[in-house]
Design a protein around this motif. Structure first.
Motif, PDB file in Angstrom:
ATOM      1  N   LEU A   8       0.841  -1.196   0.000  1.00 56.63           N
ATOM      2  CA  LEU A   8       0.000   0.000   0.000  1.00 56.63           C
ATOM      3  C   LEU A   8       0.875   1.244   0.000  1.00 56.63           C
ATOM      4  O   LEU A   8       1.824   1.348   0.775  1.00 56.63           O
ATOM      5  N   CYS A   9       0.549   2.181  -0.875  1.00 54.19           N
ATOM      6  CA  CYS A   9       1.302   3.432  -0.959  1.00 54.19           C
ATOM      7  C   CYS A   9       0.927   4.323   0.224  1.00 54.19           C
ATOM      8  O   CYS A   9      -0.247   4.669   0.399  1.00 54.19           O
ATOM      9  N   GLY A  10       1.922   4.708   1.018  1.00 58.13           N
ATOM     10  CA  GLY A  10       1.659   5.527   2.187  1.00 58.13           C
ATOM     11  C   GLY A  10       1.241   6.938   1.858  1.00 58.13           C
ATOM     12  O   GLY A  10       0.633   7.622   2.685  1.00 58.13           O
ATOM     13  N   ARG A  11       1.519   7.388   0.643  1.00 58.97           N
ATOM     14  CA  ARG A  11       1.185   8.756   0.233  1.00 58.97           C
ATOM     15  C   ARG A  11      -0.173   8.819  -0.449  1.00 58.97           C
ATOM     16  O   ARG A  11      -0.951   9.739  -0.220  1.00 58.97           O
ATOM     17  N   ARG A  12      -0.483   7.820  -1.297  1.00 61.98           N
ATOM     18  CA  ARG A  12      -1.699   7.880  -2.103  1.00 61.98           C
ATOM     19  C   ARG A  12      -2.813   6.961  -1.612  1.00 61.98           C
ATOM     20  O   ARG A  12      -3.966   7.107  -2.021  1.00 61.98           O
ATOM     21  N   GLY A  13      -2.466   5.976  -0.763  1.00 63.14           N
ATOM     22  CA  GLY A  13      -3.495   5.059  -0.283  1.00 63.14           C
ATOM     23  C   GLY A  13      -4.000   4.100  -1.336  1.00 63.14           C
ATOM     24  O   GLY A  13      -5.145   3.639  -1.258  1.00 63.14           O
ATOM     25  N   VAL A  14      -3.166   3.770  -2.319  1.00 62.45           N
ATOM     26  CA  VAL A  14      -3.550   2.832  -3.375  1.00 62.45           C
ATOM     27  C   VAL A  14      -2.619   1.631  -3.335  1.00 62.45           C
ATOM     28  O   VAL A  14      -1.465   1.728  -2.906  1.00 62.45           O
ATOM     29  N   ALA A  15      -3.122   0.483  -3.796  1.00 62.34           N
ATOM     30  CA  ALA A  15      -2.307  -0.723  -3.847  1.00 62.34           C
ATOM     31  C   ALA A  15      -1.332  -0.630  -5.010  1.00 62.34           C
ATOM     32  O   ALA A  15      -1.706  -0.262  -6.127  1.00 62.34           O
ATOM     33  N   LEU A  16      -0.083  -0.951  -4.731  1.00 63.61           N
ATOM     34  CA  LEU A  16       0.964  -0.925  -5.760  1.00 63.61           C
ATOM     35  C   LEU A  16       1.086  -2.329  -6.342  1.00 63.61           C
ATOM     36  O   LEU A  16       1.950  -3.110  -5.993  1.00 63.61           O
ATOM     37  N   GLY A  17       0.163  -2.624  -7.228  1.00 60.87           N
ATOM     38  CA  GLY A  17       0.088  -3.949  -7.822  1.00 60.87           C
ATOM     39  C   GLY A  17      -0.711  -4.897  -6.961  1.00 60.87           C
ATOM     40  O   GLY A  17      -1.682  -5.506  -7.399  1.00 60.87           O
ATOM     41  N   SER A  18      -0.326  -5.038  -5.716  1.00 63.23           N
ATOM     42  CA  SER A  18      -0.996  -5.924  -4.772  1.00 63.23           C
ATOM     43  C   SER A  18      -0.661  -5.457  -3.364  1.00 63.23           C
ATOM     44  O   SER A  18       0.392  -4.860  -3.142  1.00 63.23           O
ATOM     45  N   PRO A  75      -9.151  18.990 -15.374  1.00 65.06           N
ATOM     46  CA  PRO A  75      -8.857  17.742 -16.102  1.00 65.06           C
ATOM     47  C   PRO A  75      -7.409  17.290 -16.011  1.00 65.06           C
ATOM     48  O   PRO A  75      -7.142  16.097 -15.860  1.00 65.06           O
ATOM     49  N   ASP A  76      -6.468  18.210 -16.096  1.00 66.75           N
ATOM     50  CA  ASP A  76      -5.055  17.815 -16.051  1.00 66.75           C
ATOM     51  C   ASP A  76      -4.662  17.308 -14.663  1.00 66.75           C
ATOM     52  O   ASP A  76      -3.920  16.330 -14.537  1.00 66.75           O
ATOM     53  N   ILE A  77      -5.135  17.981 -13.643  1.00 63.84           N
ATOM     54  CA  ILE A  77      -4.835  17.547 -12.272  1.00 63.84           C
ATOM     55  C   ILE A  77      -5.475  16.191 -12.007  1.00 63.84           C
ATOM     56  O   ILE A  77      -4.845  15.283 -11.453  1.00 63.84           O
ATOM     57  N   HIS A  78      -6.718  16.025 -12.408  1.00 66.67           N
ATOM     58  CA  HIS A  78      -7.427  14.771 -12.168  1.00 66.67           C
ATOM     59  C   HIS A  78      -6.751  13.598 -12.860  1.00 66.67           C
ATOM     60  O   HIS A  78      -6.719  12.478 -12.321  1.00 66.67           O
ATOM     61  N   ALA A  79      -6.197  13.827 -14.048  1.00 62.02           N
ATOM     62  CA  ALA A  79      -5.610  12.746 -14.839  1.00 62.02           C
ATOM     63  C   ALA A  79      -4.230  12.329 -14.358  1.00 62.02           C
ATOM     64  O   ALA A  79      -3.707  11.292 -14.800  1.00 62.02           O
ATOM     65  N   ASP A  80      -3.621  13.089 -13.459  1.00 65.24           N
ATOM     66  CA  ASP A  80      -2.257  12.797 -13.005  1.00 65.24           C
ATOM     67  C   ASP A  80      -2.289  11.749 -11.892  1.00 65.24           C
ATOM     68  O   ASP A  80      -2.494  12.054 -10.722  1.00 65.24           O
ATOM     69  N   ASP A  81      -2.065  10.494 -12.273  1.00 63.59           N
ATOM     70  CA  ASP A  81      -2.150   9.395 -11.305  1.00 63.59           C
ATOM     71  C   ASP A  81      -0.962   9.340 -10.354  1.00 63.59           C
ATOM     72  O   ASP A  81      -0.946   8.515  -9.440  1.00 63.59           O
ATOM     73  N   THR A  82       0.042  10.183 -10.558  1.00 67.23           N
ATOM     74  CA  THR A  82       1.163  10.219  -9.614  1.00 67.23           C
ATOM     75  C   THR A  82       0.807  11.016  -8.364  1.00 67.23           C
ATOM     76  O   THR A  82       1.529  10.966  -7.367  1.00 67.23           O
ATOM     77  N   SER A 129      -1.667  12.063  -5.118  1.00 69.30           N
ATOM     78  CA  SER A 129      -2.697  11.559  -4.213  1.00 69.30           C
ATOM     79  C   SER A 129      -3.932  12.449  -4.324  1.00 69.30           C
ATOM     80  O   SER A 129      -3.879  13.554  -4.893  1.00 69.30           O
ATOM     81  N   LYS A 130      -5.044  11.993  -3.761  1.00 67.33           N
ATOM     82  CA  LYS A 130      -6.241  12.828  -3.748  1.00 67.33           C
ATOM     83  C   LYS A 130      -5.986  14.110  -2.974  1.00 67.33           C
ATOM     84  O   LYS A 130      -6.501  15.180  -3.343  1.00 67.33           O
ATOM     85  N   ILE A 131      -5.185  14.031  -1.926  1.00 70.42           N
ATOM     86  CA  ILE A 131      -4.828  15.237  -1.168  1.00 70.42           C
ATOM     87  C   ILE A 131      -4.080  16.210  -2.058  1.00 70.42           C
ATOM     88  O   ILE A 131      -4.396  17.408  -2.107  1.00 70.42           O
ATOM     89  N   GLU A 132      -3.084  15.718  -2.767  1.00 74.84           N
ATOM     90  CA  GLU A 132      -2.266  16.578  -3.632  1.00 74.84           C
ATOM     91  C   GLU A 132      -3.088  17.154  -4.779  1.00 74.84           C
ATOM     92  O   GLU A 132      -2.871  18.296  -5.187  1.00 74.84           O
ATOM     93  N   LYS A 133      -4.039  16.379  -5.281  1.00 74.01           N
ATOM     94  CA  LYS A 133      -4.915  16.905  -6.335  1.00 74.01           C
ATOM     95  C   LYS A 133      -5.778  18.052  -5.804  1.00 74.01           C
ATOM     96  O   LYS A 133      -5.934  19.084  -6.464  1.00 74.01           O
ATOM     97  N   ALA A 134      -6.340  17.856  -4.616  1.00 74.50           N
ATOM     98  CA  ALA A 134      -7.168  18.914  -4.024  1.00 74.50           C
ATOM     99  C   ALA A 134      -6.335  20.154  -3.733  1.00 74.50           C
ATOM    100  O   ALA A 134      -6.789  21.291  -3.949  1.00 74.50           O
ATOM    101  N   GLN A 135      -5.112  19.966  -3.241  1.00 73.19           N
ATOM    102  CA  GLN A 135      -4.234  21.108  -2.967  1.00 73.19           C
ATOM    103  C   GLN A 135      -3.903  21.861  -4.252  1.00 73.19           C
ATOM    104  O   GLN A 135      -3.923  23.098  -4.286  1.00 73.19           O
ATOM    105  N   ALA A 136      -3.614  21.123  -5.322  1.00 76.21           N
ATOM    106  CA  ALA A 136      -3.300  21.765  -6.601  1.00 76.21           C
ATOM    107  C   ALA A 136      -4.507  22.516  -7.145  1.00 76.21           C
ATOM    108  O   ALA A 136      -4.382  23.627  -7.677  1.00 76.21           O
ATOM    109  N   ALA A 137      -5.692  21.916  -7.004  1.00 78.25           N
ATOM    110  CA  ALA A 137      -6.910  22.566  -7.484  1.00 78.25           C
ATOM    111  C   ALA A 137      -7.206  23.834  -6.687  1.00 78.25           C
ATOM    112  O   ALA A 137      -7.636  24.853  -7.246  1.00 78.25           O
TER     113      ALA A 137
END
Length: 504
Positions: free
Chosen positions: A166-176, A386-393, A395-403
């Motif tokens: 689990l990615c500690g920054r994004r909260g997503v599984a890294l493959g498994s 759209p550009d911020i949302h599409a950047d999968d690198t 996290s949701k936190i970082e996307k909200a901060q950028a927005a």
């Protein structure tokens, strides 16, 4: 303002700074590791005393070091322990190497097997110490195979810091990633513990203080929190004997045509119950009879065009607005936002959609500072950013901060893990919202609470955070089967806050 470490979120980079600062201050890393590992062993013994064997899976970093300490503590407690290592122990360094050597002393010359040799047995409990919160690549096939085997067997997992994978920054599984029954972390929660789907991978979460001083933590973290009353409670406006309706603010909620006034009515009612002194629905002339027949405490006024709104807005008491719920007319929405660009404004639903093809226009209107909140759900966020949302690198936190920085507005990025972010970089993640809030009209109620708190002069970031938490708390109190009308009628900010305080 200083907030409790209890609600701080510490990303992996900040955690590395904290560890380094702790060591530089003279704290022994091996002593911190000892406390961490002991806390993991205590958790496993407390919750799984019936385990036939504790299978401790260790990596080659400090997370593995915590695992070696936990294995030794479990053995000392009389438990059957088997250690399996991913990687070559020759690569162990520093405190992790010392922890491994201490394990060898109590377990024999070898003391462990390769991770590839691990097969879950009936009665096993897995202690997962393979990777920590800093993992940034997909897990290797060997680890993925173990994760699958453990999941298939239904073996309980106690994860150290974060479930491996689990990615500690994004909260997503890294493959498994392991789906842990319990996770023991240290110092503070990480973003991966509270963002979805990571929250579900962590199971029950325990945060253990291993002895790093608060001054070191506070000096090395950013402005990121788990949303709680600790963040904003001092800004809530309490009633006093000198209060009156204008002192508590006048909130104006815009409505659409007569056939779609329901959303605005729920927004207005929730705004009134959330403490606004006066709430007026501003609507097209043809919708006034419908509104007048269905409202009592909420006032109504006809506003059909920009000129009428200009006349209304000239009254300085009309300082706060909610635009969007059920509004319908996107061209009119753009014109109204342009006129209200310097006012306290909550932009929701159709108010956001109105700018999906001209986001730069919206951002130019918001160039100057003013108290404003935008409340996009996933689809609206994708259309507006759209550009911020599409950047999968990110996290949701970082996307909200950028927005938030891009739009110069506080963003409430809605979802099961709603993120509230300010243009100055502050952000909080909300965790108290039940799934029952995923119902039509729920967002209209949230917009009304936001508007009411702005009308009462709460600072905009704190108002947004408070509104989201209160919205979630009301959802919890109402329980499954709630509909938006229930939610609007149940809004009681102080009652909710005080009930939670009594419950601890």
């Amino acid at each position: 303002m200083t907030h409790s470490v209890q609600y701080r979120l510490v990303d992996p980079v900040a955690m590395s700074r904290i560890d380094a600062a702790a060591e530089a201050s003279g704290l022994s890393i091996i002593s911190l590791m000892e406390r961490a590992g002991q806390s993991v062993a205590a958790c496993a013994l407390r919750h799984y005393p019936e385990a036939r064997r504790y299978a401790v899976l260790c990596g080659a970093g400090n997370n593995g070091g915590d695992g070696f300490v936990a294995a030794r503590a479990l053995r000392d407690a009389g438990a059957d322990v088997a250690v399996f290592v991913f990687g070559d122990v020759v690569n162990l360094k520093g405190a992790a190497r010392q922890a491994h050597e201490a394990w060898i002393q109590v377990s024999g010359d070898i003391g462990h097997q390769s991770l590839a040799a691990f097969t879950p047995r009936d009665g096993d409990v897995v202690i997962d110490g393979i990777f920590g919160a800093g993992l940034s690549r997909d897990v290797p096939p060997e680890v993925a195979a173990v994760i699958r085997a453990v999941g298939h067997a239904g073996t309980p997992v106690v994860a150290i810091d974060l479930p491996s994978g689990l990615c500690g920054r994004r909260g997503v599984a890294l493959g498994s990633a392991f789906k842990a029954a319990r996770t023991v972390t240290f110092v503070a929660k990480k973003p991966g513990h509270v963002l979805m789907p990571g929250r579900e991978f962590c199971g029950a979460l325990e945060v253990f203080d291993i002895g790093i001083p608060r001054r070191i933590v506070e000096a090395n973290v950013g402005a990121l929190w788990e949303n709680s009353p600790d963040l904003w409670k001092s800004y809530l406006v309490h009633d006093d004997v000198e209060t009156h309706k204008f002192k508590r603010g006048h909130l104006t909620v815009f409505a659409g045509p007569s056939h779609s006034t329901g959303a605005a009515r729920m927004t207005a009612m929730s705004g009134l119950r959330a403490g606004a002194g006066i709430v007026t629905i501003a609507a097209p002339e043809e919708a006034i009879p419908v509104l007048s027949a269905t409202l009592t405490a909420v006032m109504v006024t006809p506003i059909d065009d920009r000129d009428a709104l200009g006349d209304w807005a000239e009254d300085e008491r009309h300082g706060t607005y909610v635009l969007g719920p059920g509004f319908g007319d996107l061209e009119k929405a753009r014109a109204f936002v342009a006129l209200l660009k310097d006012r306290a404004l909550v932009l929701d639903a159709d108010g956001i959609t109105a700018f999906k093809d001209d986001t730069l226009k919206l951002f130019s209107l918001f160039a100057e500072d003013a108290p404003r909140i935008m409340t996009p759900h996933e689809g609206e966020f994708a259309r507006l950013f759209p550009d911020i949302h599409a950047d999968d690198t990110l996290s949701k936190i970082e996307k909200a901060q950028a927005a938030a920085k891009c739009s110069n507005a506080v963003i409430i990025y809605k979802g099961a893990d709603t993120v509230i972010a300010a243009p100055d970089g502050r952000a909080s993640v909300n965790t108290n919202a039940p799934s029952s809030l995923a119902t039509a009209g729920s967002g209209d109620v949230l917009a009304g609470i936001c508007g009411a708190l702005l009308a009462q002069q709460m600072p905009v970031f704190e108002a947004a955070a408070a509104a989201v938490w209160l919205h979630g708390e009301m959802g919890q109190r109402l329980g499954p089967g709630l509909i938006a009308e229930d939610l609007a009628s149940a809004v009681r900010p102080f009652e909710a806050f005080e009930a939670r305080a009594r419950a601890g």
